[in-house]
Write an enzyme that holds these catalytic residues in place. Sequence first.
Site, PDB file in Angstrom:
ATOM      1  N   ASN A  29     -22.494  98.090 -15.452  1.00  0.00           N
ATOM      2  CA  ASN A  29     -21.823  97.266 -14.429  1.00  0.00           C
ATOM      3  C   ASN A  29     -20.311  97.291 -14.620  1.00  0.00           C
ATOM      4  OD1 ASN A  29     -23.702  95.728 -12.495  1.00  0.00           O
ATOM      5  ND2 ASN A  29     -24.773  95.641 -14.458  1.00  0.00           N
ATOM      6  N   MET A  58     -24.652  88.651 -23.007  1.00  0.00           N
ATOM      7  CA  MET A  58     -25.951  88.065 -23.344  1.00  0.00           C
ATOM      8  C   MET A  58     -25.855  86.791 -24.187  1.00  0.00           C
ATOM      9  SD  MET A  58     -27.706  90.028 -21.591  1.00  0.00           S
ATOM     10  CE  MET A  58     -29.388  89.634 -22.004  1.00  0.00           C
ATOM     11  N   LEU A 105     -22.144  80.610 -22.519  1.00  0.00           N
ATOM     12  CA  LEU A 105     -20.770  80.183 -22.810  1.00  0.00           C
ATOM     13  C   LEU A 105     -20.749  78.680 -23.076  1.00  0.00           C
ATOM     14  CD1 LEU A 105     -19.041  82.247 -20.009  1.00  0.00           C
ATOM     15  CD2 LEU A 105     -18.766  82.615 -22.486  1.00  0.00           C
ATOM     16  N   HIS A 159     -27.078  88.622 -12.077  1.00  0.00           N
ATOM     17  CA  HIS A 159     -28.397  88.340 -12.648  1.00  0.00           C
ATOM     18  C   HIS A 159     -29.449  89.184 -11.925  1.00  0.00           C
ATOM     19  CE1 HIS A 159     -31.407  86.046 -14.789  1.00  0.00           C
ATOM     20  NE2 HIS A 159     -32.086  85.951 -13.668  1.00  0.00           N
ATOM     21  N   GLU A 196     -22.371  75.117 -16.303  1.00  0.00           N
ATOM     22  CA  GLU A 196     -22.773  74.866 -17.689  1.00  0.00           C
ATOM     23  C   GLU A 196     -24.245  75.194 -17.948  1.00  0.00           C
ATOM     24  OE1 GLU A 196     -20.799  73.011 -15.881  1.00  0.00           O
ATOM     25  OE2 GLU A 196     -19.189  72.119 -17.095  1.00  0.00           O
ATOM     26  N   ASP A 213     -27.839  80.380 -15.609  1.00  0.00           N
ATOM     27  CA  ASP A 213     -27.977  81.056 -14.307  1.00  0.00           C
ATOM     28  C   ASP A 213     -28.149  80.051 -13.167  1.00  0.00           C
ATOM     29  OD1 ASP A 213     -27.857  83.556 -15.621  1.00  0.00           O
ATOM     30  OD2 ASP A 213     -29.986  83.461 -16.066  1.00  0.00           O
TER      31      ASP A 213
HETATM   32  C1  GRF Z   1     -27.781  93.843 -15.943  1.00  0.00           C
HETATM   33  O1  GRF Z   1     -29.068  94.118 -15.475  1.00  0.00           O
HETATM   34  C2  GRF Z   1     -27.395  92.416 -15.613  1.00  0.00           C
HETATM   35  O2  GRF Z   1     -28.008  91.926 -14.473  1.00  0.00           O
HETATM   36  C3  GRF Z   1     -27.883  91.659 -16.810  1.00  0.00           C
HETATM   37  O3  GRF Z   1     -27.658  92.527 -17.897  1.00  0.00           O
HETATM   38  C4  GRF Z   1     -27.709  93.868 -17.450  1.00  0.00           C
HETATM   39  C5  GRF Z   1     -26.479  94.558 -17.956  1.00  0.00           C
HETATM   40  O4  GRF Z   1     -26.508  95.947 -17.757  1.00  0.00           O
HETATM   41  N1  GRF Z   1     -27.208  90.376 -16.894  1.00  0.00           N
HETATM   42  P1  GRF Z   1     -25.225  96.829 -18.100  1.00  0.00           P
HETATM   43  O5  GRF Z   1     -24.811  96.530 -19.534  1.00  0.00           O
HETATM   44  O6  GRF Z   1     -24.158  96.501 -17.119  1.00  0.00           O
HETATM   45  O7  GRF Z   1     -25.696  98.251 -17.971  1.00  0.00           O
END
Ligand code: GRF
Length: 209
Positions: free
Chosen positions: A16, A91, A94, A110, A143, A146
Amino acid sequence: MSAFRLAVLASGTGTNLQAILDLLHGRDGVEVVAVGSNKRDAQALERASSAGVETGVFCGADYADRAQRDAAMADWLGERNVDLIVLAGYMELLSPEFVRRFRNRIVNVHPALLPSFPGLDAVGQALAHGARVTGVTVHLVDEGVDSGPILLQRAIKVPYTRDRAELEEEIHRVEHELLPEAIRLIAAGAVHIDPKNPRVVHVDVETRE
Ligand code: GRF
């Protein structure tokens, strides 16, 4: 016009982040100015360095607790005057202090249609639940887990085979469009929180592609 300064936080492979670098960085006044991670070996950091973007590592083990780690990360981002912080596969939760400091200036992607399947392994949750449709959500971070106001969503059909790899590939393809699109809209000033209901976010239609 001064640049719209973007920071990205990522823990993993960073596909991403790569989409953001490829589609937005250095265009239409958007600059990725910092990429932070809680993992020293995150591939996302290599992607940032290759694009000439400054990186920072904030490992939990180097701090007394999450609040202190997040305070250090918040100061680092604050010093770089970031306009928006993008969680792209970051991951960790926060701290509430971090979220308050950057209220409505943090977005997350997400891999499900929230409020369905929040938290870890959203793809696995959707498959285990027998869902026929899932998708991708880009939302503001509050807070909770998701739980912040939704900016953009796109539905994806679960393949007939219910093959996880196939579904994940499609989710990634959609994420790589939807997350940059949401950032572009925010940078263009086209996103407004409803004053009467802060859960509802309005997007100026003419700015959408
Ligand atoms: C993605 O699927 C996002 O939705 C989730 O973690 C993944 C990250 O993928 N929160 P990348 O590290 O961007 O390849």
